[in-house]
Design an enzyme around this catalytic site. Structure first.
Site, PDB file in Angstrom:
ATOM      1  N   TYR A 138       9.410  17.784  43.932  1.00 55.16           N
ATOM      2  CA  TYR A 138       9.878  17.086  42.613  1.00 55.16           C
ATOM      3  C   TYR A 138      10.082  18.081  41.606  1.00 55.16           C
ATOM      4  CZ  TYR A 138       8.975  14.178  38.297  1.00 55.16           C
ATOM      5  OH  TYR A 138       9.167  13.769  37.082  1.00 55.16           O
ATOM      6  N   LYS A 142      13.945  18.451  39.946  1.00 53.38           N
ATOM      7  CA  LYS A 142      14.150  18.414  38.400  1.00 53.38           C
ATOM      8  C   LYS A 142      14.406  19.629  37.432  1.00 53.38           C
ATOM      9  CE  LYS A 142      13.053  13.859  37.717  1.00 53.38           C
ATOM     10  NZ  LYS A 142      14.278  12.863  37.365  1.00 53.38           N
TER      11      LYS A 142
HETATM   12  P1  NAD Z   1      11.776   3.981  38.188  1.00 55.18           P
HETATM   13  O1  NAD Z   1      11.206   4.412  39.838  1.00 55.18           O
HETATM   14  O2  NAD Z   1      10.970   2.760  37.777  1.00 55.18           O
HETATM   15  O3  NAD Z   1      12.969   3.919  38.555  1.00 55.18           O
HETATM   16  C1  NAD Z   1      13.757   4.687  39.262  1.00 55.18           C
HETATM   17  C2  NAD Z   1      15.273   3.790  39.594  1.00 55.18           C
HETATM   18  O4  NAD Z   1      15.967   4.762  40.530  1.00 55.18           O
HETATM   19  C3  NAD Z   1      14.775   2.660  40.953  1.00 55.18           C
HETATM   20  O5  NAD Z   1      15.216   1.535  40.708  1.00 55.18           O
HETATM   21  C4  NAD Z   1      15.313   3.233  42.142  1.00 55.18           C
HETATM   22  O6  NAD Z   1      15.816   2.447  43.136  1.00 55.18           O
HETATM   23  C5  NAD Z   1      16.327   4.000  41.471  1.00 55.18           C
HETATM   24  N1  NAD Z   1      17.109   5.182  42.242  1.00 55.18           N
HETATM   25  C6  NAD Z   1      16.249   6.089  42.936  1.00 55.18           C
HETATM   26  N2  NAD Z   1      17.253   7.161  43.514  1.00 55.18           N
HETATM   27  C7  NAD Z   1      18.350   6.510  43.139  1.00 55.18           C
HETATM   28  C8  NAD Z   1      19.580   7.167  43.729  1.00 55.18           C
HETATM   29  N3  NAD Z   1      19.883   8.221  44.321  1.00 55.18           N
HETATM   30  N4  NAD Z   1      20.734   6.409  43.121  1.00 55.18           N
HETATM   31  C9  NAD Z   1      20.593   5.375  42.372  1.00 55.18           C
HETATM   32  N5  NAD Z   1      19.488   4.816  41.970  1.00 55.18           N
HETATM   33  C10 NAD Z   1      18.435   5.554  42.359  1.00 55.18           C
HETATM   34  O7  NAD Z   1      11.460   5.302  37.299  1.00 55.18           O
HETATM   35  P2  NAD Z   1      11.007   5.468  36.267  1.00 55.18           P
HETATM   36  O8  NAD Z   1       9.311   5.298  35.888  1.00 55.18           O
HETATM   37  O9  NAD Z   1      12.003   4.316  35.205  1.00 55.18           O
HETATM   38  O10 NAD Z   1      11.659   6.885  35.754  1.00 55.18           O
HETATM   39  C11 NAD Z   1      12.829   6.921  35.085  1.00 55.18           C
HETATM   40  C12 NAD Z   1      13.292   8.577  35.206  1.00 55.18           C
HETATM   41  O11 NAD Z   1      12.290   9.400  34.345  1.00 55.18           O
HETATM   42  C13 NAD Z   1      13.235   8.887  36.527  1.00 55.18           C
HETATM   43  O12 NAD Z   1      14.296  10.115  36.787  1.00 55.18           O
HETATM   44  C14 NAD Z   1      12.010   9.723  36.773  1.00 55.18           C
HETATM   45  O13 NAD Z   1      12.067  10.836  37.832  1.00 55.18           O
HETATM   46  C15 NAD Z   1      11.905  10.189  35.338  1.00 55.18           C
HETATM   47  N6  NAD Z   1      10.612  10.458  34.977  1.00 55.18           N
HETATM   48  C16 NAD Z   1       9.604   9.524  34.990  1.00 55.18           C
HETATM   49  C17 NAD Z   1       8.254   9.779  34.682  1.00 55.18           C
HETATM   50  C18 NAD Z   1       7.268   8.788  34.626  1.00 55.18           C
HETATM   51  O14 NAD Z   1       6.107   8.830  34.262  1.00 55.18           O
HETATM   52  N7  NAD Z   1       7.592   7.472  35.110  1.00 55.18           N
HETATM   53  C19 NAD Z   1       7.860  11.066  34.297  1.00 55.18           C
HETATM   54  C20 NAD Z   1       9.004  12.243  34.219  1.00 55.18           C
HETATM   55  C21 NAD Z   1      10.190  11.829  34.521  1.00 55.18           C
END
Ligand code: NAD
Length: 231
Positions: A138, A142
């Site tokens: 991860y 990132k």
């Molecule tokens: P989530 O899991 O709710 O949504 C991610 C979406 O991305 C899903 O709908 C999935 O189907 C889609 N997806 C994954 N890989 C894909 C690809 N290759 N092509 C197209 N779609 C794809 O995630 P979230 O919680 O909404 O997080 C949003 C962003 O923030 C992500 O990049 C995540 O890594 C980042 N992030 C989240 C957190 C957290 O606490 N949730 C913390 C730090 C960073």
């Protein structure tokens, strides 16, 4: 003429929130994800972010004469574990697919469909500013996204003239999945999805409010107050 938002990962927690807000503000939304977002004006379902799927998306967008004023990558995923874990190699592939191919794919779409003076936002992670031995794949994917953001902000990156590329680096988003996984946390220190959606709308609609291109913005929420701090 209405403005357009194109978002990869538009069916996720953050992506859906951004789509809802921009739609409410009168923007047309295009969601690209593994699952349809039925609330989006256009929803394109893909099976992967490999070259053939991205070229298929390219053809759909070309045939509908679609260009975007803001393009966001809210796609991603999380897998923990270190290099000795049984599932390590599988998690590496998964993180490359979810975090890195989605970011590279968004850059590809930006080079084809972002309007001049447009905004491109990729999502990194604050944790990946430091080594992440307990979630190696991860953190590494990132951190590579952070590098991509800085490269895309260079004038010869292939993005349109006067466009701005920035990275948002959340710590913990206030999502239903996180609440289920970490029920005893202090939710006042988690970032509400609406905060980020509003900030992206501000940067989209007021170009002067945008951070400098290539900025990596740590999103820090303390006692329900969220700040965006450049690294
Ligand atoms: P989530 O899991 O709710 O949504 C991610 C979406 O991305 C899903 O709908 C999935 O189907 C889609 N997806 C994954 N890989 C894909 C690809 N290759 N092509 C197209 N779609 C794809 O995630 P979230 O919680 O909404 O997080 C949003 C962003 O923030 C992500 O990049 C995540 O890594 C980042 N992030 C989240 C957190 C957290 O606490 N949730 C913390 C730090 C960073």
């Amino acid at each position: 003429m209405s403005k357009n938002l194109l978002i990869l990962g538009g069916s996720g927690a953050l992506g859906s929130e951004i789509i809802t807000l921009f739609k409410n503000k009168g923007w047309k939304t295009i969601s690209i994800d593994f699952r349809d977002n039925t609330k989006s004006d256009i929803s394109i379902s893909i099976t992967s972010t490999n070259a053939s799927e991205l070229h298929r998306v390219e053809e759909i967008l070309k045939s509908t004469n679609t260009k975007a004023d803001t393009i966001v990558c809210a796609a991603g995923g999380w897998v923990g574990g270190n290099a000795a874990d049984e599932g390590y190699l599988g998690s590496v592939q998964k993180m490359i697919d979810m975090n890195l191919y989605s970011a590279f794919g968004t850059a590809f779409l930006g080079s084809k469909f972002l309007n001049e003076n447009g905004l491109l936002v990729l999502t990194g992670a604050n944790a990946a500013l430091q080594p992440t031995s307990f979630m190696i794949a991860y953190g590494a994917t990132k951190a590579a996204t952070h590098h991509l953001i800085k490269s895309l902000a260079q004038p010869d990156s292939g993005l349109p003239n006067n466009s701005t590329t920035v990275g948002i680096l959340p710590i913990t988003l206030d999502t239903p999945i996180n609440r289920t996984a970490m029920p005893n946390s202090n939710f006042d220190d988690w970032t509400p999805l609406s905060d980020i959606a509003n900030k992206l709308y501000e940067w989209s609609s007021i170009p002067e409010s945008r951070p400098t291109g290539g900025s990596l913005l740590s999103i820090i929420t303390k006692n329900k107050v969220t700040t965006y701090t450049p690294q």
